[in-house]
Design a protein around this motif. Sequence first.
Motif: not given
Length: 882
Positions: A312, A354-355, A358-359, A361, A454-455, A458
């Motif tokens: 992250v 997130g994409t 990648t992710c 914060y 953040a995960l 994603g």
Amino acid sequence: MTEDRKTKLMLIDGNSITYRAFFALPSLSNAEGQFTNAVYGFTQMLLRMLQDEQPTHVAVAFDAGKQTFRHAVYEEYKGTRQKTPSELSEQFPLVKDVLAAFGIPALELGNYEADDIIGTLSRLADAAGIQTLIVSGDKDLLQLVSDNVHAALTRKGITEVDYYTPKGVHERFGLTPQQIIDLKGLMGDSSDNIPGVPGIGEKTAIKLLKAYPSVEEVLSHIEEISGAKLKERLTTYKDQAIMSKQLATIHRNVPLEWTLDDLQYHGYDSEAVRKVFQKLGFKSLLDKVADGDDTAVADAAVAVKASAFQDVVNITTKRAFTEFWGQLTDPVGIIPVCDSDDYHTATLLGFAIGTKDTCAYISFTGELEFTDVKEIWSSDYEKVVFDLKQLIVLLDGHGMTLQPGDTWFDVLVAGYLLNPSDGESTLTDIVERELNRRIVVPKHGEPGREAALALLAGTLPELKVHMANALSAQELDDLCYKVEIPLEFCLARMEVLGFHVNEEKLKALGRELSEQLEALTKQIYELAGTEFNINSPKQLGEILFDKLGLPAMKKTKTGYSTSADVLEKLAPYHEIVAKILEFRQLGKLLSTYVEGLLKVIRPETKRVHTRFHQALTATGRLSSTEPNLQNIPIRMEEGRKLRKVFEPTYRDWIILSADYSQIELRILAHLSGDEALIEAFRNDYDIHTSTAATVFGVPLDEVTPTMRRQAKAVNFGIVYGISDYGLSQNLGISRAQAAKFIEDYFAKFPGVARYMHEIVETARKQGYVTTLLNRRRYLPDIHSRNYNVRSFAERTAMNTPIQGSAADVIKLAMVHIDEALRTSDLKARMLLQVHDELIFECPEVELEALSDLVRENMENAVTLNVPLKVDINAGPTWYDAK
């Protein structure tokens, strides 16, 4: 099982507790419309007893069927019992679902009753010196009490119990536990249709048994008993007394399929219990379930490895954000990170982005500020979020107004449309269900929360692709993208705006209700001839039935019932009853609504800001909480007065109410094609009068108020798949009369009868039913071998296309009205949705224009083969606008 001082067995009488819970609690249902009051009461009792008793072994026994070995002795055993209402019988499988989640065995055995299973298990435990507690609402089980076997009998509803040891049984009856069998032999038991000896009640039977310790001893000393009539009865019904004792005796040598070791209890899997509570809608019980250990969760979902958290990216500067944002690929998952879950008042700490690649914060705790990341909202990236409505509310509080468009995808709404019976799922629930991935998010303030979010962010783009394909496959695109997602912007504006409440008027209403309650209290005391606790069912029962001699309409095993339905039937017998009913109604208005509303008026706005829940009910209807403005009672004038405190924002403004007229019955007419219903609506007849005229075979002008009232109950009952029991309760008539009324209705409205049959067949073939806008309701139980479970699914199949279509129509109307208002020059604003009613405020000079705009969009939201009709009213308060 080895003997152990700490070993404790708890045996629960499943039928007795569930039955008592059903009649002790008001009607409750979950998001799918399943009745849940009995299972809710049972679960309350189970949680309390597990906590209080800390058993090492637990089992719940149920009756296996209607026929037992006792019927071979006496064919009429339990023969006077009415058929179990379907509203109750369909809850027994739900009780067993709860037990399965708790890891507690549900025991039943053909040809025997629950009592016999409990009797045998308690005998085995007693012989092993193991302490056993029997939990029931039935005094029959007191015959099992011994030094090692005690009983807890429910009283005052369902969760309070009286404990019985041998000493306690003697103190209550003056008898030994074993003599409870003889007591039943002499006095009989009307609930089980055990005849006993006619004319002998509990008092006489106890007196006889104190002199002669058993039925056999009593019968062998008839000549020594005083009283010619009593002697005659004992002589005449000697064989019947012996048979009655035999029927009342619990069989304690049942050929069991289980051993005591099979009943070991090691605590429950909190995740399994949480899931079943969510399905049943038991939100108030969720807090009572411990968080539990994540390792207890089933391994079906693959946990995200800790090393993933290291990937992250943490962004704290504007430059870092610009570089990061410029490299992203479409679509982008976004989750706001706040200091609380209440988006109306939360402080925004940052965003999890997130994409598929990648992710990160994005943190506002450093030099980076909210205004530095406006690109997130202005970009053409497709933005995938969870709960778009809440995000709109949150950003509005930070000066950012989001506009509807094609760049939004909400996995909460998509998940709801794909799995409508799951209710309001969390994002982690959806990720686990759709992607078979489990991400544990720490609580607010705990380390690692931002990285975990953040995960999760994603996973949103991946969820979007997965769920968008599923929506298209099920032809739900239009419902999602043209109704539900645009509606989120409308609902968010309504939440942010709120509804202005005149606090002084509300306080004055509270004082008025308090004065009325005080006056009522004095009147009730005068009529009773004494002071007592009006809110105590026990004291109230003593006043009504013992002191005033009113007929006991319903008597529980622990005393007199003083429930609302009982009091309503008693009202003609004494004026005190009407006063008590009014006392209860006014007390609820004061505590729940007046005092409840005062707590949620926001000081800075002088308004209440209800929360609309869009992804909760299986039918598609909206609900509201904090406060629930959809449940303000309006059947009594004092309740309707509550609406007087809801006013427009400005003095020269006005409240407008637009209410669909009998929309569900109009949709029923459209779906069924019934000629009589269609003709009534096309000719603008009063539908309840028209139905009464058709069913009773009289001209419209000869329909009496009673006929219309009965027809109205059937009209609305048919929509909800009402049973003869439900209709009989609503109308205060017998189940036979109610069944005849329903039969006559279907005979006179054959199109409705045909539709109800065909929609159930459709559900059987495809496993689901749909609404006018193609909203699905899956019915996996439509093929159940259990009659009660299958019957509930069939009623749901009948109701969902009607109720769900009504929800679709008003949602679509709201979207169209919201768009029309935003593109017009009107200052008018939509404030509230209450079932089939929309509430607005506007300057008085806009009243005509707003009325035309609202009527046009509501009456033309969809095209039916009967006209949609909207009743519009306006006034200085919500009260005056009805």
